[in-house]
Write an enzyme that holds these catalytic residues in place. Structure first.
Site, PDB file in Angstrom:
ATOM      1  CG  MET A  32      -4.827  -5.550 -10.604  1.00 39.04           C
ATOM      2  SD  MET A  32      -5.898  -5.935 -11.990  1.00 39.04           S
ATOM      3  CE  MET A  32      -6.339  -4.311 -12.554  1.00 39.04           C
TER       4      MET A  32
ATOM      5  CE1 TYR B 246       3.570   1.817 -15.552  1.00 42.98           C
ATOM      6  CE2 TYR B 246       1.917   3.469 -15.065  1.00 42.98           C
ATOM      7  CZ  TYR B 246       3.069   3.089 -15.706  1.00 42.98           C
ATOM      8  OH  TYR B 246       3.726   3.987 -16.511  1.00 42.98           O
TER       9      TYR B 246
ATOM     10  CD  GLU C 296       1.274  11.323  -5.149  1.00 42.46           C
ATOM     11  OE1 GLU C 296       0.551  11.969  -4.373  1.00 42.46           O
ATOM     12  OE2 GLU C 296       1.922  11.839  -6.076  1.00 42.46           O
TER      13      GLU C 296
ATOM     14  CG  HIS D 273      -1.625   1.459  -6.061  1.00 43.69           C
ATOM     15  ND1 HIS D 273      -1.331   1.972  -7.284  1.00 43.69           N
ATOM     16  CD2 HIS D 273      -2.648   0.586  -6.263  1.00 43.69           C
ATOM     17  CE1 HIS D 273      -2.134   1.442  -8.206  1.00 43.69           C
ATOM     18  NE2 HIS D 273      -2.947   0.602  -7.608  1.00 43.69           N
TER      19      HIS D 273
ATOM     20  CE  LYS E 131     -10.207   5.559 -10.223  1.00 44.84           C
ATOM     21  NZ  LYS E 131      -9.966   4.244 -10.743  1.00 44.84           N
TER      22      LYS E 131
ATOM     23  CD  GLN F  61     -11.577  -4.135  -6.074  1.00 45.60           C
ATOM     24  OE1 GLN F  61     -11.418  -4.748  -7.106  1.00 45.60           O
ATOM     25  NE2 GLN F  61     -10.663  -3.321  -5.590  1.00 45.60           N
TER      26      GLN F  61
HETATM   27  P1  AMP Z   1      -5.630  -1.665  -8.672  1.00 46.89           P
HETATM   28  O1  AMP Z   1      -4.154  -1.831  -8.755  1.00 46.89           O
HETATM   29  O2  AMP Z   1      -6.161  -0.624  -9.600  1.00 46.89           O
HETATM   30  O3  AMP Z   1      -6.374  -2.960  -8.682  1.00 46.89           O
HETATM   31  O4  AMP Z   1      -5.912  -1.039  -7.237  1.00 46.89           O
HETATM   32  C1  AMP Z   1      -5.436  -1.643  -6.072  1.00 46.89           C
HETATM   33  C2  AMP Z   1      -6.038  -0.967  -4.881  1.00 46.89           C
HETATM   34  O5  AMP Z   1      -5.697   0.422  -4.897  1.00 46.89           O
HETATM   35  C3  AMP Z   1      -7.575  -1.018  -4.880  1.00 46.89           C
HETATM   36  O6  AMP Z   1      -8.033  -1.199  -3.544  1.00 46.89           O
HETATM   37  C4  AMP Z   1      -7.948   0.327  -5.421  1.00 46.89           C
HETATM   38  O7  AMP Z   1      -9.224   0.760  -5.014  1.00 46.89           O
HETATM   39  C5  AMP Z   1      -6.873   1.190  -4.804  1.00 46.89           C
HETATM   40  N1  AMP Z   1      -6.747   2.433  -5.564  1.00 46.89           N
HETATM   41  C6  AMP Z   1      -6.620   2.573  -6.911  1.00 46.89           C
HETATM   42  N2  AMP Z   1      -6.614   3.885  -7.241  1.00 46.89           N
HETATM   43  C7  AMP Z   1      -6.759   4.576  -6.077  1.00 46.89           C
HETATM   44  C8  AMP Z   1      -6.831   5.966  -5.750  1.00 46.89           C
HETATM   45  N3  AMP Z   1      -6.760   6.918  -6.688  1.00 46.89           N
HETATM   46  N4  AMP Z   1      -6.975   6.313  -4.447  1.00 46.89           N
HETATM   47  C9  AMP Z   1      -7.052   5.364  -3.482  1.00 46.89           C
HETATM   48  N5  AMP Z   1      -6.978   4.038  -3.734  1.00 46.89           N
HETATM   49  C10 AMP Z   1      -6.834   3.653  -5.005  1.00 46.89           C
END
Ligand code: AMP
Length: 290
Positions: free
Chosen positions: A30, A32, A35, A37, A149, A153
């Site tokens: 999503m 923003y 590290e 991502h 994290k 999901q």
């Molecule tokens: P999001 O943008 O929050 O939907 O996350 C996109 C992807 O990045 C998802 O697979 C999350 O689980 C992963 N993600 C988010 N935060 C972390 C993190 N701190 N460490 C590893 N992967 C992450």
């Protein structure tokens, strides 16, 4: 790096970059980016020939009173991070592009969506299911990278892929943390300095729980009580849930069972609000192996 904003542009870019059968690694986000991502993108880069990132704040996975409107966004910064991770294609569709009409089809994974975030955020995983199914059809990845994290999901998507025969390997990636232990999250920027400080209780208590659950008399209930007590010491913390479950089935472990007598992999999953910002964190433990 190609930036595609429409499905047609994406299909064209995919044909151009991967039309000859090259392996495709996909990282849906999503935006923003941080590290966490970047670690997914780097793994995709190392393990696949073509790396695709999507940035889409999916309205279908937000509830009516959730933070869709204030979800942090910075496309220029995201594009720069994507470039620094040697991403080949970034797909940044609009809501209109992804959902030109209201979808009448749903992708609903049962049982493992009933607890944790599925219980606190009704409909959330239906929104995740439909957007990931659509993105998998559009990108046709060989491997897709997801962070632990968001462990629930991961379990939901693995189940969807299994049940619907998506031809993709789901790669589980470890949670990336700040130096002091806080799990990286796009939402962390919304914490005040005091909330940011207090939020450390989440990673600290997950570490402590690793020791607590080896104590001979420790039951699920007493462990959860100890975790709740620690979090409760933070005056800005409001617990949404603290749960211990089997992973990835997300079945309950009986409340009065002594943990030394259980076996398998369990998840301690936390969701806690600090002011208006809801944070999640978790850890997996292997129990009962003597
Ligand atoms: P999001 O943008 O929050 O939907 O996350 C996109 C992807 O990045 C998802 O697979 C999350 O689980 C992963 N993600 C988010 N935060 C972390 C993190 N701190 N460490 C590893 N992967 C992450």
């Amino acid at each position: 790096m190609i930036i595609a904003r429409t499905k047609e542009d994406l299909r064209h870019a995919m044909r151009e970059m991967a039309g000859d059968g090259r392996s495709i690694g996909f990282v849906p986000t999503m935006g923003y980016l941080h590290e966490g991502h970047a670690s997914l993108l780097t793994a995709a880069r190392e393990q696949c020939e073509v790396t695709v990132l999507s940035i889409f704040v999916n309205p279908l996975q937000f509830g009516v009173n959730e933070d869709l409107e204030v979800y942090p966004r910075d496309e220029a910064r995201d594009v720069a991070i994507a470039e620094s991770c040697h991403t080949d294609i970034v797909f940044i569709p609009s809501v209109q592009e992804m959902y030109p009409t209201r979808p009448l089809t749903s992708v609903k994974v049962s049982e493992i969506t009933e607890e944790l975030c599925g219980a606190s955020r009704p409909g959330h995983f239906d929104g995740v299911g439909i957007v990931i199914a659509k993105l998998f059809h559009l990108v046709k990845p060989h491997r897709a990278y997801f962070g632990m994290k968001d462990a629930q999901q991961v379990a939901v998507i693995e189940q969807m892929v299994h049940d619907l025969d998506f031809d993709v390997e789901i790669v589980r990636m470890p949670t990336v943390r700040e130096a002091d232990g806080l799990a990286m999250s796009s939402r962390n920027v919304r914490l005040s300095a005091e909330q940011r400080h207090q939020a450390l209780v989440l990673s600290n208590v997950l570490k402590d729980a690793g020791f607590w659950l080896k104590q001979p008399e420790m039951t699920v209930d007493s462990l959860l009580e100890a975790v709740r007590t620690e979090i409760g010491k933070m005056d800005e913390a409001e617990i949404d849930y603290v749960e211990l479950m089997q992973y990835p089935s997300l079945q309950r472990v009986p409340a009065n069972q002594r943990l030394l007598e259980a076996s398998g992999t369990v998840i301690l999953a936390l969701a806690v609000k600090f002011g208006a910002t809801r944070l999640i964190d978790n850890a997996l433990y292997t129990i009962g192996e003597r």
